[in-house]
Design an enzyme around this catalytic site. Structure first.
Site, PDB file in Angstrom:
ATOM      1  N   TYR A 241      34.988  -2.692  10.671  1.00 30.45           N
ATOM      2  CA  TYR A 241      33.646  -2.116  10.745  1.00 30.45           C
ATOM      3  C   TYR A 241      33.738  -0.677  11.221  1.00 30.45           C
ATOM      4  CZ  TYR A 241      33.461  -2.487  15.868  1.00 30.45           C
ATOM      5  OH  TYR A 241      33.694  -2.340  17.208  1.00 30.45           O
TER       6      TYR A 241
ATOM      7  N   ARG B 234      38.607   6.899   9.861  1.00 31.15           N
ATOM      8  CA  ARG B 234      38.974   5.790  10.744  1.00 31.15           C
ATOM      9  C   ARG B 234      38.778   4.456  10.043  1.00 31.15           C
ATOM     10  NH1 ARG B 234      36.263   5.294  16.666  1.00 31.15           N
ATOM     11  NH2 ARG B 234      34.403   4.916  15.398  1.00 31.15           N
TER      12      ARG B 234
ATOM     13  N   LYS C 177      39.705  -0.973  14.253  1.00 31.01           N
ATOM     14  CA  LYS C 177      38.299  -1.314  14.498  1.00 31.01           C
ATOM     15  C   LYS C 177      37.932  -2.528  13.637  1.00 31.01           C
ATOM     16  CE  LYS C 177      33.993   1.261  15.387  1.00 31.01           C
ATOM     17  NZ  LYS C 177      34.034   1.204  16.857  1.00 31.01           N
TER      18      LYS C 177
ATOM     19  N   GLU D 257      40.242   0.491  28.458  1.00 27.91           N
ATOM     20  CA  GLU D 257      38.918   0.926  28.010  1.00 27.91           C
ATOM     21  C   GLU D 257      37.894  -0.089  28.480  1.00 27.91           C
ATOM     22  OE1 GLU D 257      38.697   0.961  23.700  1.00 27.91           O
ATOM     23  OE2 GLU D 257      40.178  -0.638  23.576  1.00 27.91           O
TER      24      GLU D 257
END
Length: 291
Positions: free
Chosen positions: A37, A56, A153, A185
């Site tokens: 995504y 990306r 991702k 993160e």
């Protein structure tokens, strides 16, 4: 249309109402989380850094060995139509690609190629309310139990979901992911630390998803002369920090003022974070809203 998803949505070459969009229950995204995504922020109906977002997306597709169903121009055309048809000036464009639907459930890729499922929609871009930003938010720390390719991702986000839900149940805004004693993160954000006036940023590795907002923070720090170190951050440095921030396209720059029930610094948003937030707002007005 719902309050969070505008009509029309995009599905496999068509624009149609959300209520009419459907996929096969054998879709590998549904069965396995086999897909990727991307989220593109839109300011004043202008997609921000769309090339970087689409790059990306392409890199993540390559990382899971899934052919990109659209080229750069094709994705841009989809994004532009979604932006134009949505009612909000500031938006969040969601793109998702899965490996499609086979005629059976099998972990291995389909032996006969099947079309990928490509889905996209526009929603409102909702940022942090001023009163929340003024006081900062609380976070918890949790063990990072994700897989070893966090830089991709992908839609299989169960570990992130469980960490974020633990934070919500504890009355907190975010879960900080710690792996072998090192900060990586947040469950849905990048994390920065300030110590003695120096901004510390975890490096881009396979154990962290590098955000576009993360890149902006680094650019602003470098262009404004803010001391910056990009390196691994130990959990002890996190807990002794003067300031801790979470960043994303929706959170922008948001102070974390409490971790595991203990105050960060003096328990209030710090001056470095306030300065970075203002730099970010200036950048948003002068760059993001102008394409």
């Amino acid at each position: 249309m719902s309050p969070y998803v505008a009509d029309p949505v995009y599905l496999n070459g068509q624009f149609l109402p959300l209520a009419e969009a459907g996929i096969s229950p054998l879709d590998r995204g549904f069965l396995y989380g086999d897909g990727v995504y991307e989220l593109i922020p839109v300011y004043s109906r202008r997609a921000f850094r769309i090339d970087e977002h689409l790059n990306r997306l392409a890199a993540t597709l390559a990382g899971i060995k899934l052919a990109n169903p659209l080229d750069q121009a094709g994705w841009k055309a989809v994004v532009e139509k979604l932006i134009a048809d949505a009612p909000w000036d500031d938006q969040s464009i969601y793109l998702q690609v899965t490996r499609g639907a086979d005629n059976k459930r099998d972990h291995a890729f389909p032996t006969t190629p099947v079309p990928a499922t490509a889905f996209a929609f526009a929603g409102p871009l909702v940022t942090t309310p001023p009163d929340v930003r003024a006081r900062g938010v609380s976070a918890i720390s949790v063990a990072d139990q994700r897989w070893a390719r966090c830089d991709l991702k992908v839609i299989s986000l169960l570990a992130n979901v469980l960490a974020r839900q633990q934070a919500v149940e504890d009355g907190c805004a975010e879960a900080l992911l710690i792996r072998d004693g090192w900060l990586k993160e947040g469950a849905a954000s990048n994390i920065f630390v300030v110590k003695n006036g120096v901004l510390l940023a975890p490096p881009k590795t396979q154990l962290m998803l590098p955000g576009i907002t993360y890149d902006i923070i680094l650019e602003l720090a470098e262009s404004r002369g803010l001391p910056l170190e990009i390196r691994e951050i130990h959990e002890t440095e996190l807990r002794s920090a003067d300031e801790v921030w979470m960043t994303s396209s929706t959170k922008e720059v948001l102070a974390i003022t409490q971790i595991d029930g203990q105050p960060v610094g003096n328990g209030q948003p710090g001056p470095v974070g306030e300065q970075m937030w203002q730099w970010y707002q200036d950048f948003k007005q002068s760059v993001m809203r102008k394409g």
